[in-house]
Design a protein around this motif. Structure first.
Motif, PDB file in Angstrom:
ATOM      1  N   ALA A  20      -4.052  37.387  21.336  1.00 56.49           N
ATOM      2  CA  ALA A  20      -5.104  37.000  22.278  1.00 56.49           C
ATOM      3  C   ALA A  20      -4.547  36.854  23.695  1.00 56.49           C
ATOM      4  O   ALA A  20      -5.178  37.274  24.675  1.00 56.49           O
ATOM      5  CB  ALA A  20      -5.752  35.688  21.828  1.00 56.49           C
ATOM      6  N   THR A  21      -3.366  36.277  23.810  1.00 56.87           N
ATOM      7  CA  THR A  21      -2.744  36.099  25.123  1.00 56.87           C
ATOM      8  C   THR A  21      -2.419  37.439  25.760  1.00 56.87           C
ATOM      9  O   THR A  21      -2.664  37.657  26.953  1.00 56.87           O
ATOM     10  CB  THR A  21      -1.464  35.250  24.990  1.00 56.87           C
ATOM     11  N   ILE A  22      -1.865  38.348  24.977  1.00 55.75           N
ATOM     12  CA  ILE A  22      -1.536  39.682  25.495  1.00 55.75           C
ATOM     13  C   ILE A  22      -2.796  40.418  25.902  1.00 55.75           C
ATOM     14  O   ILE A  22      -2.853  41.051  26.969  1.00 55.75           O
ATOM     15  CB  ILE A  22      -0.753  40.478  24.435  1.00 55.75           C
ATOM     16  N   GLU A  23      -3.817  40.334  25.076  1.00 57.97           N
ATOM     17  CA  GLU A  23      -5.085  41.001  25.387  1.00 57.97           C
ATOM     18  C   GLU A  23      -5.666  40.487  26.707  1.00 57.97           C
ATOM     19  O   GLU A  23      -6.153  41.258  27.530  1.00 57.97           O
ATOM     20  CB  GLU A  23      -6.082  40.777  24.255  1.00 57.97           C
ATOM     21  N   TYR A  24      -5.611  39.192  26.911  1.00 60.02           N
ATOM     22  CA  TYR A  24      -6.132  38.615  28.150  1.00 60.02           C
ATOM     23  C   TYR A  24      -5.307  39.052  29.352  1.00 60.02           C
ATOM     24  O   TYR A  24      -5.852  39.429  30.396  1.00 60.02           O
ATOM     25  CB  TYR A  24      -6.151  37.088  28.060  1.00 60.02           C
ATOM     26  N   ALA A  25      -3.982  39.012  29.198  1.00 67.19           N
ATOM     27  CA  ALA A  25      -3.109  39.386  30.315  1.00 67.19           C
ATOM     28  C   ALA A  25      -3.310  40.838  30.721  1.00 67.19           C
ATOM     29  O   ALA A  25      -3.359  41.167  31.910  1.00 67.19           O
ATOM     30  CB  ALA A  25      -1.648  39.147  29.941  1.00 67.19           C
ATOM     31  N   VAL A  26      -3.438  41.716  29.726  1.00 73.71           N
ATOM     32  CA  VAL A  26      -3.538  43.153  29.994  1.00 73.71           C
ATOM     33  C   VAL A  26      -4.968  43.560  30.334  1.00 73.71           C
ATOM     34  O   VAL A  26      -5.207  44.317  31.277  1.00 73.71           O
ATOM     35  CB  VAL A  26      -3.022  43.958  28.781  1.00 73.71           C
ATOM     36  N   GLY A  27      -5.927  43.056  29.548  1.00 76.07           N
ATOM     37  CA  GLY A  27      -7.308  43.490  29.711  1.00 76.07           C
ATOM     38  C   GLY A  27      -8.085  42.773  30.788  1.00 76.07           C
ATOM     39  O   GLY A  27      -8.941  43.376  31.445  1.00 76.07           O
ATOM     40  N   ALA A  28      -7.812  41.484  30.993  1.00 71.79           N
ATOM     41  CA  ALA A  28      -8.566  40.700  31.972  1.00 71.79           C
ATOM     42  C   ALA A  28      -7.805  40.525  33.290  1.00 71.79           C
ATOM     43  O   ALA A  28      -8.374  40.705  34.367  1.00 71.79           O
ATOM     44  CB  ALA A  28      -8.916  39.330  31.389  1.00 71.79           C
ATOM     45  N   LEU A  29      -6.528  40.185  33.191  1.00 68.50           N
ATOM     46  CA  LEU A  29      -5.743  39.960  34.409  1.00 68.50           C
ATOM     47  C   LEU A  29      -5.165  41.247  34.977  1.00 68.50           C
ATOM     48  O   LEU A  29      -4.801  41.296  36.150  1.00 68.50           O
ATOM     49  CB  LEU A  29      -4.617  38.963  34.139  1.00 68.50           C
ATOM     50  N   GLY A  30      -5.031  42.271  34.152  1.00 67.10           N
ATOM     51  CA  GLY A  30      -4.540  43.558  34.634  1.00 67.10           C
ATOM     52  C   GLY A  30      -3.082  43.571  35.020  1.00 67.10           C
ATOM     53  O   GLY A  30      -2.693  44.245  35.990  1.00 67.10           O
ATOM     54  N   GLU A  69       7.723  48.003  20.126  1.00 67.38           N
ATOM     55  CA  GLU A  69       6.923  48.888  19.282  1.00 67.38           C
ATOM     56  C   GLU A  69       5.656  48.194  18.822  1.00 67.38           C
ATOM     57  O   GLU A  69       4.569  48.782  18.797  1.00 67.38           O
ATOM     58  CB  GLU A  69       7.725  49.346  18.072  1.00 67.38           C
ATOM     59  N   HIS A  70       5.772  46.925  18.444  1.00 68.17           N
ATOM     60  CA  HIS A  70       4.603  46.175  18.030  1.00 68.17           C
ATOM     61  C   HIS A  70       3.579  46.103  19.160  1.00 68.17           C
ATOM     62  O   HIS A  70       2.368  46.215  18.924  1.00 68.17           O
ATOM     63  CB  HIS A  70       5.008  44.761  17.611  1.00 68.17           C
ATOM     64  N   LEU A  71       4.061  45.904  20.366  1.00 69.03           N
ATOM     65  CA  LEU A  71       3.167  45.857  21.521  1.00 69.03           C
ATOM     66  C   LEU A  71       2.330  47.127  21.620  1.00 69.03           C
ATOM     67  O   LEU A  71       1.132  47.087  21.912  1.00 69.03           O
ATOM     68  CB  LEU A  71       3.980  45.703  22.816  1.00 69.03           C
ATOM     69  N   ARG A  72       2.951  48.257  21.382  1.00 64.21           N
ATOM     70  CA  ARG A  72       2.276  49.541  21.551  1.00 64.21           C
ATOM     71  C   ARG A  72       1.172  49.754  20.523  1.00 64.21           C
ATOM     72  O   ARG A  72       0.336  50.634  20.684  1.00 64.21           O
ATOM     73  CB  ARG A  72       3.297  50.680  21.467  1.00 64.21           C
ATOM     74  N   THR A  73       1.154  48.951  19.445  1.00 61.17           N
ATOM     75  CA  THR A  73       0.096  49.087  18.446  1.00 61.17           C
ATOM     76  C   THR A  73      -1.178  48.365  18.862  1.00 61.17           C
ATOM     77  O   THR A  73      -2.238  48.597  18.257  1.00 61.17           O
ATOM     78  CB  THR A  73       0.543  48.534  17.082  1.00 61.17           C
ATOM     79  N   LEU A  74      -1.116  47.491  19.850  1.00 63.21           N
ATOM     80  CA  LEU A  74      -2.291  46.743  20.279  1.00 63.21           C
ATOM     81  C   LEU A  74      -3.197  47.660  21.103  1.00 63.21           C
ATOM     82  O   LEU A  74      -2.739  48.265  22.083  1.00 63.21           O
ATOM     83  CB  LEU A  74      -1.883  45.522  21.097  1.00 63.21           C
ATOM     84  N   PRO A  75      -4.456  47.782  20.768  1.00 59.91           N
ATOM     85  CA  PRO A  75      -5.345  48.722  21.461  1.00 59.91           C
ATOM     86  C   PRO A  75      -5.367  48.569  22.974  1.00 59.91           C
ATOM     87  O   PRO A  75      -5.321  49.572  23.699  1.00 59.91           O
ATOM     88  CB  PRO A  75      -6.716  48.417  20.844  1.00 59.91           C
ATOM     89  N   VAL A  76      -5.430  47.348  23.464  1.00 55.34           N
ATOM     90  CA  VAL A  76      -5.525  47.160  24.910  1.00 55.34           C
ATOM     91  C   VAL A  76      -4.254  47.633  25.606  1.00 55.34           C
ATOM     92  O   VAL A  76      -4.306  48.183  26.715  1.00 55.34           O
ATOM     93  CB  VAL A  76      -5.826  45.681  25.244  1.00 55.34           C
ATOM     94  N   VAL A  77      -3.108  47.478  24.960  1.00 59.38           N
ATOM     95  CA  VAL A  77      -1.841  47.944  25.523  1.00 59.38           C
ATOM     96  C   VAL A  77      -1.752  49.460  25.433  1.00 59.38           C
ATOM     97  O   VAL A  77      -1.378  50.138  26.407  1.00 59.38           O
ATOM     98  CB  VAL A  77      -0.646  47.292  24.798  1.00 59.38           C
ATOM     99  N   ALA A  78      -2.095  50.008  24.279  1.00 56.66           N
ATOM    100  CA  ALA A  78      -2.031  51.461  24.093  1.00 56.66           C
ATOM    101  C   ALA A  78      -2.901  52.186  25.112  1.00 56.66           C
ATOM    102  O   ALA A  78      -2.514  53.234  25.649  1.00 56.66           O
ATOM    103  CB  ALA A  78      -2.464  51.821  22.678  1.00 56.66           C
ATOM    104  N   SER A  79      -4.075  51.638  25.396  1.00 53.46           N
ATOM    105  CA  SER A  79      -4.987  52.270  26.353  1.00 53.46           C
ATOM    106  C   SER A  79      -4.398  52.278  27.756  1.00 53.46           C
ATOM    107  O   SER A  79      -4.443  53.297  28.461  1.00 53.46           O
ATOM    108  CB  SER A  79      -6.326  51.528  26.349  1.00 53.46           C
ATOM    109  N   ARG A  80      -3.821  51.162  28.165  1.00 53.57           N
ATOM    110  CA  ARG A  80      -3.225  51.087  29.504  1.00 53.57           C
ATOM    111  C   ARG A  80      -1.984  51.961  29.606  1.00 53.57           C
ATOM    112  O   ARG A  80      -1.725  52.565  30.651  1.00 53.57           O
ATOM    113  CB  ARG A  80      -2.879  49.640  29.840  1.00 53.57           C
TER     114      ARG A  80
END
Length: 223
Positions: free
Chosen positions: A79-89, A159-170
């Motif tokens: 959730a924290t990663i998703e917020y940082a990447v998807g909301a805070l950019g 590698e685990h990070l790259r599996t998260l959709p919001v990270v993979a998209s960016r």
């Protein structure tokens, strides 16, 4: 506790006032450029290490600087990663391991965690790290095996990070960069994973914009 309370008073009277304007701005919004993922170990201070100011880093800490794979139970980390990447950019994500990591010691010696079942369960998110160390570094003495685990774990968590959709998209868009670091507590040195040499090198020798995306797949079996 009294030391912490005195510290708060000192912060308010000596540190806060020179930065009052900055804190007024931060009260309205935050726009950190970097997500800094590191261990909960008390010997690491991300802001001190990077000489960054309030608002510069979005920080995620847990035992072993671990990121659960996508598809599992929703966690505070994801959730924290998703917020940082998807909301805070944020533009950069750093996964920073460190020497003398107790979590990695526990990972290599699960028998030491019989009285800490929650810790043992959490470290299963780094089971790939343990397997890599067992298969490729089992011949090393204990201290070097720990170093290998610390470094390999940083790459596994990337590698685990790259599996998260919001990270993979960016990453696909090309406006997000991943970095693997290891902090050496006893010397203050920081080593960054370098794709060209496939090794951790002193940060001064590492290109600031070096992208560690796909590092684990290209990493050599030796460190």
């Amino acid at each position: 506790m009294q030391q912490l309370i005195r510290g708060i008073h000192q912060f308010q009277t000596e540190d806060f006032r020179p930065l009052a304007t900055l804190f007024e701005q931060l009260a309205e919004r935050q726009s950190p450029e970097t997500l800094f993922i590191t261990c909960s170990d008390s010997r690491i201070d991300p802001n001190l290490l990077t000489r960054s100011r309030p608002g510069d880093l979005f920080i995620l800490r847990n035992a072993g600087n671990i990121i659960p794979l996508a598809g599992g139970t929703t966690s505070g980390e994801v959730a924290t990663i998703e917020y940082a990447v998807g909301a805070l950019g944020v533009k950069d994500i750093i996964v920073c391991g460190h020497t003398h990591c107790g979590a990695m010691k526990g990972l290599l010696h699960p028998e030491s965690l019989t009285e800490l079942p929650a810790v043992a369960g959490w470290l299963e998110h780094a089971a790939t790290t343990r397997r890599i160390v067992t298969d490729h570094y089992g011949h090393l003495p204990e201290d070097r095996k720990l170093v290998a685990a610390i470094e390999e774990n940083v790459l596994v968590q990337l590698e685990h990070l790259r599996t998260l959709p919001v990270v993979a998209s960016r990453l696909r868009r090309g406006d997000l960069h991943l970095h693997g670091w290891v902090y050496k507590i006893e010397t203050g040195e920081v080593f960054a994973y370098d794709l060209e040499t496939q090794a951790f090198v002193a940060i001064a020798e590492h290109a600031v914009n070096g992208d560690a995306e796909g590092a684990r797949r290209r990493a050599a079996t030796g460190i």
